[in-house]
Scaffold this motif. Structure first.
Motif, PDB file in Angstrom:
ATOM      1  N   GLY A   1      55.390  31.620  32.099  1.00 22.57           N
ATOM      2  CA  GLY A   1      54.658  31.256  31.840  1.00 22.57           C
ATOM      3  C   GLY A   1      53.842  31.816  32.805  1.00 22.57           C
ATOM      4  O   GLY A   1      53.564  32.577  33.204  1.00 22.57           O
ATOM      5  N   ILE A   2      52.734  32.066  32.876  1.00 15.04           N
ATOM      6  CA  ILE A   2      50.669  32.086  33.309  1.00 15.04           C
ATOM      7  C   ILE A   2      50.571  31.235  33.726  1.00 15.04           C
ATOM      8  O   ILE A   2      50.487  30.245  33.561  1.00 15.04           O
ATOM      9  CB  ILE A   2      49.886  32.734  31.550  1.00 15.04           C
ATOM     10  CG1 ILE A   2      50.103  33.412  31.091  1.00 15.04           C
ATOM     11  CG2 ILE A   2      48.874  33.076  32.773  1.00 15.04           C
ATOM     12  CD1 ILE A   2      48.948  34.718  30.537  1.00 15.04           C
ATOM     13  N   TYR A   3      50.944  31.859  35.135  1.00 12.44           N
ATOM     14  CA  TYR A   3      49.900  30.725  35.999  1.00 12.44           C
ATOM     15  C   TYR A   3      49.021  30.835  36.670  1.00 12.44           C
ATOM     16  O   TYR A   3      49.213  32.262  36.944  1.00 12.44           O
ATOM     17  CB  TYR A   3      51.175  30.442  37.108  1.00 12.44           C
ATOM     18  CG  TYR A   3      52.833  29.480  37.166  1.00 12.44           C
ATOM     19  CD1 TYR A   3      52.840  28.475  36.863  1.00 12.44           C
ATOM     20  CD2 TYR A   3      53.493  30.637  35.837  1.00 12.44           C
ATOM     21  CE1 TYR A   3      53.850  27.370  36.795  1.00 12.44           C
ATOM     22  CE2 TYR A   3      54.845  29.567  35.785  1.00 12.44           C
ATOM     23  CZ  TYR A   3      54.767  28.708  36.296  1.00 12.44           C
ATOM     24  OH  TYR A   3      56.046  28.079  35.495  1.00 12.44           O
ATOM     25  N   GLU A   4      47.527  29.953  36.890  1.00 10.96           N
ATOM     26  CA  GLU A   4      46.417  30.761  37.407  1.00 10.96           C
ATOM     27  C   GLU A   4      45.598  29.789  38.659  1.00 10.96           C
ATOM     28  O   GLU A   4      46.495  28.003  39.015  1.00 10.96           O
ATOM     29  CB  GLU A   4      45.641  30.140  36.177  1.00 10.96           C
ATOM     30  CG  GLU A   4      46.137  30.866  34.973  1.00 10.96           C
ATOM     31  CD  GLU A   4      45.279  31.058  33.805  1.00 10.96           C
ATOM     32  OE1 GLU A   4      43.768  30.812  34.021  1.00 10.96           O
ATOM     33  OE2 GLU A   4      45.170  30.113  32.390  1.00 10.96           O
ATOM     34  N   ASN A   5      45.032  29.845  39.193  1.00 10.45           N
ATOM     35  CA  ASN A   5      44.875  29.693  40.475  1.00 10.45           C
ATOM     36  C   ASN A   5      43.388  29.755  40.834  1.00 10.45           C
ATOM     37  O   ASN A   5      43.012  31.497  40.898  1.00 10.45           O
ATOM     38  CB  ASN A   5      46.087  29.996  41.958  1.00 10.45           C
ATOM     39  CG  ASN A   5      45.231  28.691  42.634  1.00 10.45           C
ATOM     40  OD1 ASN A   5      43.758  29.696  43.490  1.00 10.45           O
ATOM     41  ND2 ASN A   5      45.303  27.949  43.392  1.00 10.45           N
ATOM     42  N   PRO A   6      42.989  29.636  40.811  1.00 11.30           N
ATOM     43  CA  PRO A   6      41.078  29.810  41.006  1.00 11.30           C
ATOM     44  C   PRO A   6      41.024  31.212  41.459  1.00 11.30           C
ATOM     45  O   PRO A   6      40.255  31.611  42.387  1.00 11.30           O
ATOM     46  CB  PRO A   6      40.116  28.225  41.458  1.00 11.30           C
ATOM     47  CG  PRO A   6      40.823  27.331  41.201  1.00 11.30           C
ATOM     48  CD  PRO A   6      42.352  28.057  41.019  1.00 11.30           C
TER      49      PRO A   6
ATOM     50  N   GLY B   1      44.350  34.184  40.955  1.00  7.58           N
ATOM     51  CA  GLY B   1      43.365  34.055  39.046  1.00  7.58           C
ATOM     52  C   GLY B   1      44.852  34.338  38.736  1.00  7.58           C
ATOM     53  O   GLY B   1      45.147  32.501  39.196  1.00  7.58           O
ATOM     54  N   SER B   2      45.381  34.961  37.956  1.00  9.79           N
ATOM     55  CA  SER B   2      46.483  34.247  36.816  1.00  9.79           C
ATOM     56  C   SER B   2      48.353  35.134  36.987  1.00  9.79           C
ATOM     57  O   SER B   2      47.546  36.041  37.412  1.00  9.79           O
ATOM     58  CB  SER B   2      46.343  35.007  35.513  1.00  9.79           C
ATOM     59  OG  SER B   2      45.100  34.015  34.496  1.00  9.79           O
ATOM     60  N   VAL B   3      48.793  34.767  36.973  1.00 10.36           N
ATOM     61  CA  VAL B   3      50.253  35.255  38.007  1.00 10.36           C
ATOM     62  C   VAL B   3      50.781  35.477  36.798  1.00 10.36           C
ATOM     63  O   VAL B   3      51.296  34.330  35.790  1.00 10.36           O
ATOM     64  CB  VAL B   3      50.497  34.832  38.865  1.00 10.36           C
ATOM     65  CG1 VAL B   3      51.961  35.605  39.117  1.00 10.36           C
ATOM     66  CG2 VAL B   3      49.569  34.711  39.787  1.00 10.36           C
TER      67      VAL B   3
END
Length: 176
Positions: free
Chosen positions: A160-165, A168-170
């Motif tokens: 899936g898409i993993y996000e972190n401020p 960003g998106s991975v």
């Protein structure tokens, strides 16, 4: 190194000029985090803590400020007793922080009038005990590995898409 040591012993002064405030020097040399650099059981060391870039200990009831470093077979150790206005810089061609400590303690004891203490033997025993403890812990960890474990979810559920401020998106570039 001796000029840098002198800066700290002179509370931020160089050639009579205050280049670092005495307040800042005092803060650098003050305990901030309780810690024990090495699990040493030496009567001469009453407590150990970390300041702002320095280890602060009590050596025979005296404030002891120190820090060492190692790289590629070399070791350095800067150490001082600020209240006695004495300090030591030790440079070796060994990549072992434990080799400098008995030298420093020996010099301090000579300067302070204490009888000879075989710190090299004391530290050797402490290091051997520490290494045995570490090896036992590592062995226990290796023996606890379970060969037949499987993930708690199917691998597809992790895609899936993993996000972190901060990052960003991975996402997996192969997933459409």
């Amino acid at each position: 190194m001796l000029k840098w040591l002198s800066l700290h012993l002179n509370k931020g002064k160089v050639n009579g000029n205050q280049i670092i405030s005495e307040k800042t020097i005092n803060e650098l040399h003050s305990p901030q985090i309780p810690c024990q650099l090495f699990p040493l059981n030496l009567d001469e060391l009453q407590f150990s803590s970390y300041g702002l870039g320095w280890f602060i200990e009590s050596y025979r009831g005296r404030k002891h400020v120190n820090h060492g470093g190692n790289i590629d077979g070399f070791c350095s150790y800067t150490s001082f007793l600020p209240d006695e206005n004495i300090g030591i810089v030790i440079l070796t061609n060994l990549s072992n922080a434990f080799c400098t400590m008995p030298i420093a303690y020996y010099i301090y004891d000579k300067l302070l009038g204490y009888d000879y203490t075989a710190f090299n033997k004391k530290l050797q025993n402490e290091v051997e005990n520490m290494l045995k403890t570490m090896e036992s812990a590592n062995e226990a960890e290796r023996n606890s590995k379970k060969e037949s474990l499987t993930p708690s979810h199917s691998l597809e559920e992790y895609v899936g898409i993993y996000e972190n401020p901060g990052y960003g998106s991975v996402k997996n570039p192969n997933k459409r």
